[in-house]
Scaffold this active site. Structure first.
Site, PDB file in Angstrom:
ATOM      1  N   LYS A 146      20.700 -17.748 -22.964  1.00 42.64           N
ATOM      2  CA  LYS A 146      21.530 -16.572 -22.665  1.00 42.64           C
ATOM      3  C   LYS A 146      21.317 -15.572 -23.790  1.00 42.64           C
ATOM      4  CE  LYS A 146      24.894 -14.440 -20.484  1.00 42.64           C
ATOM      5  NZ  LYS A 146      23.901 -13.371 -20.244  1.00 42.64           N
ATOM      6  N   LYS A 152      16.427 -14.362 -25.812  1.00 40.98           N
ATOM      7  CA  LYS A 152      16.434 -12.899 -25.911  1.00 40.98           C
ATOM      8  C   LYS A 152      15.144 -12.381 -25.314  1.00 40.98           C
ATOM      9  CE  LYS A 152      18.907  -9.453 -27.641  1.00 40.98           C
ATOM     10  NZ  LYS A 152      20.362  -9.292 -27.800  1.00 40.98           N
ATOM     11  N   ASP A 191      21.121  -4.964 -23.822  1.00 40.40           N
ATOM     12  CA  ASP A 191      21.096  -4.778 -25.279  1.00 40.40           C
ATOM     13  C   ASP A 191      20.693  -3.315 -25.472  1.00 40.40           C
ATOM     14  OD1 ASP A 191      21.155  -6.373 -27.981  1.00 40.40           O
ATOM     15  OD2 ASP A 191      19.335  -5.192 -28.146  1.00 40.40           O
ATOM     16  N   ASN A 222      26.874   1.356 -26.435  1.00 39.84           N
ATOM     17  CA  ASN A 222      27.913   0.517 -25.846  1.00 39.84           C
ATOM     18  C   ASN A 222      28.832  -0.098 -26.903  1.00 39.84           C
ATOM     19  OD1 ASN A 222      28.380  -2.671 -25.067  1.00 39.84           O
ATOM     20  ND2 ASN A 222      28.976  -1.244 -23.467  1.00 39.84           N
ATOM     21  N   SER A 270      30.097 -12.265 -21.177  1.00 40.53           N
ATOM     22  CA  SER A 270      29.019 -12.530 -20.222  1.00 40.53           C
ATOM     23  C   SER A 270      29.159 -13.938 -19.654  1.00 40.53           C
ATOM     24  CB  SER A 270      27.657 -12.403 -20.910  1.00 40.53           C
ATOM     25  OG  SER A 270      27.249 -11.064 -20.948  1.00 40.53           O
TER      26      SER A 270
HETATM   27  P1  NDP Z   1      22.845   1.047 -27.037  1.00 34.42           P
HETATM   28  O1  NDP Z   1      21.461   1.260 -26.594  1.00 34.42           O
HETATM   29  O2  NDP Z   1      23.958   1.248 -26.077  1.00 34.42           O
HETATM   30  O3  NDP Z   1      23.153   1.956 -28.323  1.00 34.42           O
HETATM   31  C1  NDP Z   1      22.413   1.846 -29.488  1.00 34.42           C
HETATM   32  C2  NDP Z   1      22.891   2.910 -30.461  1.00 34.42           C
HETATM   33  O4  NDP Z   1      22.232   2.722 -31.717  1.00 34.42           O
HETATM   34  C3  NDP Z   1      22.533   4.313 -30.015  1.00 34.42           C
HETATM   35  O5  NDP Z   1      23.477   5.211 -30.514  1.00 34.42           O
HETATM   36  C4  NDP Z   1      21.159   4.522 -30.647  1.00 34.42           C
HETATM   37  O6  NDP Z   1      20.808   5.885 -30.824  1.00 34.42           O
HETATM   38  C5  NDP Z   1      21.366   3.831 -31.980  1.00 34.42           C
HETATM   39  N1  NDP Z   1      20.086   3.329 -32.488  1.00 34.42           N
HETATM   40  C6  NDP Z   1      19.213   2.516 -31.845  1.00 34.42           C
HETATM   41  N2  NDP Z   1      18.147   2.284 -32.600  1.00 34.42           N
HETATM   42  C7  NDP Z   1      18.341   2.966 -33.743  1.00 34.42           C
HETATM   43  C8  NDP Z   1      17.591   3.116 -34.925  1.00 34.42           C
HETATM   44  N3  NDP Z   1      16.401   2.533 -35.075  1.00 34.42           N
HETATM   45  N4  NDP Z   1      18.123   3.880 -35.920  1.00 34.42           N
HETATM   46  C9  NDP Z   1      19.332   4.467 -35.766  1.00 34.42           C
HETATM   47  N5  NDP Z   1      20.082   4.360 -34.666  1.00 34.42           N
HETATM   48  C10 NDP Z   1      19.598   3.615 -33.670  1.00 34.42           C
HETATM   49  O7  NDP Z   1      22.884  -0.436 -27.644  1.00 34.42           O
HETATM   50  P2  NDP Z   1      24.139  -1.378 -27.894  1.00 34.42           P
HETATM   51  O8  NDP Z   1      25.314  -0.588 -28.316  1.00 34.42           O
HETATM   52  O9  NDP Z   1      24.250  -2.301 -26.746  1.00 34.42           O
HETATM   53  O10 NDP Z   1      23.605  -2.264 -29.125  1.00 34.42           O
HETATM   54  C11 NDP Z   1      23.795  -1.864 -30.489  1.00 34.42           C
HETATM   55  C12 NDP Z   1      23.615  -3.067 -31.382  1.00 34.42           C
HETATM   56  O11 NDP Z   1      24.580  -4.075 -31.023  1.00 34.42           O
HETATM   57  C13 NDP Z   1      22.260  -3.766 -31.301  1.00 34.42           C
HETATM   58  O12 NDP Z   1      21.950  -4.299 -32.578  1.00 34.42           O
HETATM   59  C14 NDP Z   1      22.513  -4.894 -30.321  1.00 34.42           C
HETATM   60  O13 NDP Z   1      21.588  -5.953 -30.498  1.00 34.42           O
HETATM   61  C15 NDP Z   1      23.911  -5.295 -30.736  1.00 34.42           C
HETATM   62  N6  NDP Z   1      24.677  -6.035 -29.735  1.00 34.42           N
HETATM   63  C16 NDP Z   1      24.925  -5.519 -28.496  1.00 34.42           C
HETATM   64  C17 NDP Z   1      25.692  -6.218 -27.600  1.00 34.42           C
HETATM   65  C18 NDP Z   1      26.094  -5.647 -26.278  1.00 34.42           C
HETATM   66  O14 NDP Z   1      26.918  -6.277 -25.599  1.00 34.42           O
HETATM   67  N7  NDP Z   1      25.618  -4.483 -25.880  1.00 34.42           N
HETATM   68  C19 NDP Z   1      26.180  -7.582 -27.899  1.00 34.42           C
HETATM   69  C20 NDP Z   1      25.935  -7.998 -29.267  1.00 34.42           C
HETATM   70  C21 NDP Z   1      25.175  -7.258 -30.110  1.00 34.42           C
HETATM   71  P3  NDP Z   1      19.806   6.576 -29.780  1.00 34.42           P
HETATM   72  O15 NDP Z   1      20.593   6.786 -28.530  1.00 34.42           O
HETATM   73  O16 NDP Z   1      19.403   7.833 -30.453  1.00 34.42           O
HETATM   74  O17 NDP Z   1      18.659   5.629 -29.595  1.00 34.42           O
END
Ligand code: NDP
Length: 448
Positions: free
Chosen positions: A93, A129, A169, A243, A380
């Site tokens: 998962k 993943k 993600d 998110n 999830s």
């Molecule tokens: P999203 O794609 O919804 O959002 C990611 C955010 O981070 C955006 O604002 C994006 O900006 C920014 N971002 C991405 N890459 C970079 C970078 N290299 N430098 C600076 N900013 C960056 O992703 P999530 O919110 O789902 O995920 C965010 C983090 O949380 C990740 O590490 C993910 O693995 C982790 N996570 C997510 C979960 C989930 O349920 N969604 C669960 C557990 C962990 P831009 O739009 O400009 O790309």
């Protein structure tokens, strides 16, 4: 930094030699193995029976070609990955990440972390993943649909509700999950809970969208409470505006905090009056706009190009919710100097190891990602349960389950840290508590 244990140190050297040029994976493995030194000292059978060697080797890696055609008729070929890392306690998962920086090492690091995170939730889910170096940004809905259909046309052979259940993600939200699920259903001719984060009309769970951000705040709330503090009246800085970040912002505000900054990959906005969350949600979730637009319509707010300096904004609580290694030693020192007393990781591995050391040495409360952002995958798993039962819980019911899971998880991490001689170190506690359930199961299976 070497690991203070001859066998684990040698194992780390072998991981580096066998997985060259994958620094994020090395970083994640080193962090876990370092925490597990007291465990293998107390329980040498984990080494003798090969559990430690198996733990760092994925059960399976699937790597495939993803060809698709854009609206101008140009053909693109991306790479797809699924790392099925460990199924000792349940079906694999973990999310799918669509981002140009994705390569095998990133997916391995995330899959490895997922093993312990999923175990910590107390639910029967293994670690995996996946993702692709496809960049959905700037692509039309039609192009994203074509890419997702091509991606699933290969991936569907390897997943299933009792085998491997992907989710979202970075770059994979409700739109992408819809296209992926639709294609799976079409190819298999079955309607099963093979993906989570689905839309509410076709098997999704209420509160899944909110779960990671809310769970982060529930976990952080437990840690603050033990320290005699709370979110109420505190200033919070959050990186990211995806998110996790949006719903961490929502819950922190509900708990009485003032969130003054958020970012995307191009820059950050600082709004000393507090972030206008309804505007931010519309900007990011509906219009898919850039964060600089926020400052154009909010005269009190300032936009700064580049992400790094977001950590120079004075705050009591920092929630890095964007991506890996976004908060380094310099940023940690600045936060400490400015009076920050709590850092909770919403993203996966957002703090560098040097930053974590500095924060912990300065007595800053530190919540590690594996534990603090586990609310997403936990919910999830609740979506999987609802799909199996062909039943839906209310928002309140799911949120109540989530809250309880995060409180239990906090206690487990805290107790494990105390039991293995590192009281207060939740990072070590989370690694140990997450490992023990997986390690015991692997021992029970023998050498497989
Ligand atoms: P999203 O794609 O919804 O959002 C990611 C955010 O981070 C955006 O604002 C994006 O900006 C920014 N971002 C991405 N890459 C970079 C970078 N290299 N430098 C600076 N900013 C960056 O992703 P999530 O919110 O789902 O995920 C965010 C983090 O949380 C990740 O590490 C993910 O693995 C982790 N996570 C997510 C979960 C989930 O349920 N969604 C669960 C557990 C962990 P831009 O739009 O400009 O790309």
């Amino acid at each position: 930094m070497s690991i203070n244990h001859a066998y684990l140190s040698g194992l780390m050297d072998r991981v580096i030699a066998r997985n060259p040029a994958e620094p994020e994976f090395h970083q994640a493995v080193r962090e876990v193995l370092t925490s597990l030194v007291p465990v293998v000292e107390a329980r040498p059978e984990f080494i003798k029976e090969g559990v430690m060697d198996c733990l760092v080797e994925p059960e399976r890696i699937i790597k495939f070609r993803v060809p698709w055609e854009d609206e101008q008729g140009n053909v693109h070929v991306n790479r797809g990955f699924r790392v099925q890392f460990n199924s000792a306690i349940g079906p694999y998962k973990g999310g799918l990440r669509f981002h140009p920086t994705v390569y095998e090492g990133i997916i391995k690091f995330l899959g490895f972390e997922q093993i312990f995170k999923n175990s910590l939730t107390g639910l029967p889910i293994g670690g995996g993943k996946g993702g692709s170096d496809f960049n959905p940004k700037g692509r039309t809905d039609l192009e994203v649909m074509r890419f997702c259909q091509s991606f699933m046309t290969e991936l569907f052979k390897y997943i299933g509700p009792d085998t491997d259940v992907p989710a979202g993600d970075i770059g994979v939200g409700g739109r992408e999950i819809g296209y992926l699920f639709g294609q799976y259903k079409r190819l298999r001719n079955e309607f099963t809970g093979v993906l989570t984060g689905k839309g509410l009309t076709y098997g999704g769970s209420l509160a899944r969208t909110e779960a990671t951000g809310y769970g982060l705040c529930y976990f952080t709330g437990c840690m603050l409470q033990d320290a005699g503090r709370s979110f109420d009246g505190e200033t919070v800085v959050i990186s990211g505006s995806g998110n996790v970040a949006l719903y961490a912002c929502e819950k922190a505000m509900q708990l009485g905090a003032k969130v003054v900054a958020m970012s995307d990959s191009a820059g950050y906005v600082y709004d000393r009056d507090g972030i206008d969350l309804p505007y931010m949600k519309d900007l990011k979730e509906v219009r898919r706009g850039r964060i600089c637009e926020y400052a154009e319509s909010h005269p009190g707010a300032a936009y700064h190009a580049g992400c790094r300096d977001i950590w120079s904004i004075p705050c009591g609580i920092a929630l890095p919710c964007a991506t890996q290694n976004e908060l380094d030693l310099d940023a940690a020192k600045t936060l400490i100097r400015n009076g920050c007393f709590c850092v909770s990781e919403g993203a996966n591995m957002p703090c560098t190891p040097e930053a974590v050391d500095a924060l912990q040495a300065a007595g800053v409360l530190f919540a590690p990602a594996k534990a603090a952002n586990a609310g997403g995958v936990a919910t999830s798993a609740l979506e999987m349960s609802q799909n199996s039962m062909r039943f839906s819980w209310t928002f309140q019911e799911v949120d109540d389950h989530l809250k309880k899971i995060m409180v239990d998880l906090y206690r487990n991490a805290k107790n494990a840290a105390e039991q293995y001689g590192t009281p207060g170190d939740l990072a070590a506690g989370a690694n140990i508590a997450g490992f023990l359930k997986v390690g015991e199961s692997m021992l029970a299976y023998g050498i497989i």
